[in-house]
Design a protein around this motif. Structure first.
Motif, PDB file in Angstrom:
ATOM      1  N   UNK A  42       0.849  -1.202   0.000  1.00 54.46           N
ATOM      2  CA  UNK A  42       0.000   0.000   0.000  1.00 54.46           C
ATOM      3  C   UNK A  42       0.883   1.251   0.000  1.00 54.46           C
ATOM      4  N   UNK A  46       1.097   4.028  -2.847  1.00 53.21           N
ATOM      5  CA  UNK A  46       0.789   5.437  -2.619  1.00 53.21           C
ATOM      6  C   UNK A  46       1.972   6.329  -2.943  1.00 53.21           C
ATOM      7  N   UNK A  47       3.149   5.901  -2.528  1.00 49.69           N
ATOM      8  CA  UNK A  47       4.301   6.798  -2.657  1.00 49.69           C
ATOM      9  C   UNK A  47       5.128   6.561  -3.900  1.00 49.69           C
TER      10      UNK A  47
ATOM     11  N   UNK B   8       2.864  -2.698  17.339  1.00 50.09           N
ATOM     12  CA  UNK B   8       2.924  -3.110  15.944  1.00 50.09           C
ATOM     13  C   UNK B   8       1.613  -2.724  15.244  1.00 50.09           C
ATOM     14  N   UNK B  12       1.036  -0.251  12.198  1.00 51.44           N
ATOM     15  CA  UNK B  12       0.362  -0.582  10.947  1.00 51.44           C
ATOM     16  C   UNK B  12      -0.796   0.394  10.694  1.00 51.44           C
ATOM     17  N   UNK B  15       0.680   3.653   9.706  1.00 49.61           N
ATOM     18  CA  UNK B  15       1.179   3.639   8.330  1.00 49.61           C
ATOM     19  C   UNK B  15       0.004   3.711   7.356  1.00 49.61           C
ATOM     20  N   UNK B  16      -1.049   2.978   7.681  1.00 48.83           N
ATOM     21  CA  UNK B  16      -2.231   2.998   6.825  1.00 48.83           C
ATOM     22  C   UNK B  16      -2.835   4.379   6.763  1.00 48.83           C
ATOM     23  N   UNK B  18      -1.324   7.205   7.369  1.00 49.38           N
ATOM     24  CA  UNK B  18      -0.426   8.107   6.646  1.00 49.38           C
ATOM     25  C   UNK B  18      -0.563   7.885   5.148  1.00 49.38           C
ATOM     26  N   UNK B  19      -0.678   6.600   4.789  1.00 41.18           N
ATOM     27  CA  UNK B  19      -0.822   6.265   3.371  1.00 41.18           C
ATOM     28  C   UNK B  19      -2.083   6.861   2.792  1.00 41.18           C
ATOM     29  N   UNK B  22      -1.731  10.499   2.395  1.00 41.33           N
ATOM     30  CA  UNK B  22      -0.907  10.831   1.232  1.00 41.33           C
ATOM     31  C   UNK B  22      -1.694  10.607  -0.051  1.00 41.33           C
TER      32      UNK B  22
END
Lengths: 312, 427
Positions: A42, A46-47, B8, B12, B15-16, B18-19, B22
């Motif tokens: 993912x 995205x990046x 953890x 995750x 990160x999700x 942030x994704x 973005x």
């Protein structure tokens, strides 16, 4: 294994499990493992993939970075065909690939061969050669800029040894700028390539050299017939690294000359940057980026395909 | 173990998130105009004044304003600032106020509706008293005020008084006198003209182009040329380079090899005799050398051409997407005041001139002379990139550095320049 499967098929009437699934293995991938694959995917999507796709789209537009992009089809690529600066940049990039890539591979291999044997003090030399890799290229460029200045160290040195006639504005002369920029890039890359080759050399079985010796091979022959073939795997890595590094070489050129004077040290990467962010023609800049991508991808893919074919 | 699992999971999830964030903001081509910044928190002031003295002066200015309102100063290296400016202005959450330039550079953004309309600020008694020329300069093509000017400076041939005295030379007034001066200086073993168009400051060479053009063809023609109404391969432009060729042998040979900062060091050390530069160079000069610095007007070439000088104006504009509209207006009114401009001049090298009619300049002989110098001009130009656009500047850099190295190739240089400029105008 084949015998066993056949036997199992004969004794059990149940349908065969799908191919590839091991009978005693876990039937379900644990969610955590799945997450470890999907989350990076993912992030990558995205990046990396999304911006890359956008780049492809932008290459088909005319965009100043502020207004909405205007779709122009392949006009940017058509313009490239008649763009002298693009031609200069492409030729310089090829020259860079050959000189920077070739020399860093050759000199990296040479230093690795020289420093592979465990002798007293060899660690110092290895560290010294590897040290430039640690510095940022922009910092490296600043140091070299001072060296190349009209009254910098290099010209003073030339004067001191009686070669004052060679004194030069190294970075401001279109005949020398590109070569002057390659030197710091090489200075940094050699240490990196050396480490790759050192690792490769360490992996060669000493028995091969002994056998070669027994067969009466000299140093050159054992290098030619033992070392080189054994380094084939490393060569693929080194080639990929130097092709990618050549095509993305930007920081050192930008810091030292910005592709100048008047485009004489222009690489595709610097031309892409200046077109996109200085002249604010982001559509054309993206088209250049696509060309760079295709070149890198083409060179590496064709080499890898060949390498794998040979390995088969 | 529990802890590690939680962290953890958190990672995750983070990160999700942030994704996704973005992904939502990653669409570079979309111009979202709906999202505005919240009106809470301080006004952010993005400054490109990164030379030590100018930066310190900005800090003084911000400290003075903090008694009235909240403001955060963010100083960015000039080059980064320039390339990032379109991104700042088009982002969903932009900084509020920016140091920048009025005229065609600001108007380019105003035409794209990226600048906050400042008509309300211009009704303040301070700005009402600004000169008519400044009113015009800060008005966009749609008739809205988009800029608040605070200081301006002038370009001239700068030299050290003590060095000129030592060499027994005096400033010239006309072109022939200038060539004689160069001859004399060269015979004394000094590089007569420093340049500083190497490194990252190739744009300095544009000053020579600007001045020769406004002295030969006049300011009106110059502005039209930069706006794309004339061609760079026209005979008028050739005339500019014919004159330039006459002085080219007197340029410091390292002119295109060193940046202007190094070239001004050479000037201060007496290795070169004079330089066509703006007063901003003094922001990096030692204070004790400032009293020894003087300048003369770029020599007149054709007395029939009305006298024009380059006197770029500096100041501020604001983002149309700023969520701090009222605070921004308040800050800009403060910056337009006499007090703020005096604070800035006091903290910097003090060689700039305030825009406010009541603000006192530093009063040094250099500044008094500079003010008179600008006042005597019939026309004022800004600078190559300010009278045209930042996008056109690289075309000038390539053409002019090439001309300096290979003056004989002027025909092909001007053809190429026109071709490159057309791409920018057509974009």
């Amino acid at each position: 294994m084949a015998v066993l499967t056949t036997a199992a098929r004969k004794t059990t009437p149940v349908p065969t499990p799908p191919r590839g699934r091991r009978a005693g293995g876990p039937r379900r991938t644990p969610p955590l493992v799945l997450a470890f694959v999907l989350v990076p995917l993912l992030a990558e999507a995205v990046w990396v993939f999304w911006p890359a796709l956008q780049g492809f789209y932008l290459a088909l537009t005319s965009w100043d970075g502020v207004s909405a992009p205007r779709f122009v089809g392949l006009a940017n690529f058509r313009e490239m065909l008649h763009d002298d600066i693009f031609r200069t940049a492409a030729l310089d990039t090829v020259l860079w690939l050959v000189l920077f890539g070739g020399l860093s591979a050759l000199l990296g291999l040479a230093t690795a061969l020289l420093l592979q044997q465990e002798r007293r003090g060899v660690g110092f030399y290895r560290a010294a050669l590897f040290l430039p890799v640690v510095f940022s290229l922009v910092a490296t460029a600043l140091v070299w800029q001072a060296i190349y200045q009209p009254d910098g160290v290099l010209n003073q040195l030339l004067q001191a040894v009686g070669l004052g006639s060679l004194r030069h504005a190294w970075l401001a002369d279109q005949d020398t700028a590109l070569y002057a920029v390659i030197v710091p890039a090489l200075w940094r890359q050699i240490g990196y390539v050396m480490v790759l080759y050192l690792a490769g050399l360490k992996g060669i079985d000493p028995a091969l050299y002994e056998a070669a010796k027994v067969d009466g091979a000299g140093r050159w022959q054992s290098f030619r017939h033992v070392t080189l073939p054994q380094l084939r795997g490393v060569n693929a890595v080194v080639l990929s690294v130097i092709v990618i590094d050549s095509l993305r070489s930007f920081d050192v050129v930008w810091s030292l000359t910005r592709g100048g004077p008047y485009h004489s040290s222009e690489l595709l990467s610097t031309y892409m940057y200046s077109t996109a962010f200085q002249s604010l023609r982001l559509g054309y800049g993206s088209a250049l980026a696509v060309v760079i991508f295709l070149l890198a991808f083409g060179v590496i893919a064709s080499y890898l395909v060949r390498a794998f074919r040979e390995a088969d | 173990m529990t802890h590690s699992q939680t962290s953890r999971r958190r990672f995750i999830a983070g990160a999700g998130a942030a994704g996704t964030a973005a992904l939502l903001s990653g669409c570079v081509t979309s111009t979202s105009s709906s999202s505005k910044t919240s009106s809470k928190g301080p006004v952010s002031l993005q400054s490109n004044l990164s030379a030590p003295q100018a930066k310190a002066a900005m800090q003084d200015l911000v400290a003075a304003y903090k008694k009235k309102g909240a403001v955060d100063l963010n100083t960015v290296a000039a080059e980064t600032f320039r390339t990032q400016l379109p991104t700042y202005l088009t982002s969903a959450n932009p900084p509020d106020v920016y140091t920048w330039y009025p005229g065609s550079v600001a108007d380019a953004y105003a035409r794209k509706n990226l600048l906050l309309g400042l008509d309300e600020v211009w009704t303040s008694p301070d700005l009402q008293r600004y000169s008519k020329a400044l009113h015009t300069l800060c008005t966009s093509s749609s008739g809205k005020k988009v800029f608040v000017p605070t200081t301006y400076y002038w370009w001239g041939m700068f030299y050290r008084k003590s060095n000129f005295a030592k060499w027994g030379v005096t400033p010239p007034t006309d072109w022939d006198g200038f060539l004689d001066l160069c001859d004399k200086l060269k015979s004394k073993g000094v590089a007569p003209i420093g340049l500083g168009a190497g490194g990252n400051t190739a744009w300095v060479a544009s000053a020579w182009f600007d001045y020769l053009d406004i002295r030969i063809n006049g300011a009106q023609y110059h502005r039209e040329l930069l706006a794309g109404k004339h061609r760079f391969d026209d005979p008028e432009v050739h005339k500019v380079f014919d004159r330039w060729k006459e002085v080219l042998p007197f340029f410091d040979p390292s002119g295109t090899a060193v940046a202007f900062q190094d070239a001004t060091t050479a000037l201060l050390n007496g290795r070169s005799a004079m330089m066509l530069i703006g007063t901003f160079f003094a922001d990096a000069a030692p204070k004790d050398a400032l009293d020894d610095i003087d300048f003369f007007r770029f020599p007149v070439i054709d007395p029939k051409v009305p006298l024009a000088e380059e006197a770029p104006t500096d100041g501020y504009f604001a983002s149309a997407r700023s969520g701090h509209r009222d605070q921004v207006f308040d800050l800009l009114r403060f910056l337009a005041g006499a007090e703020a401009q005096e604070i800035y001049l006091k903290g910097s090298s003090g060689t700039a001139l305030p825009c406010h009619p009541d603000a006192k300049d530093t009063g040094t002989p250099l500044v008094v002379k500079g003010r008179k110098h600008v006042a005597e001009a019939a026309e004022i130009t800004q600078f190559f990139n300010r009278d045209s656009s930042d996008a056109l500047q690289p075309t000038a850099d390539a053409a002019l550095t090439k001309f300096i190295a290979k003056p004989k190739e002027i025909n092909s240089i001007l053809t190429d320049w026109q071709r490159d400029a057309q791409k920018i105008w057509g974009a």
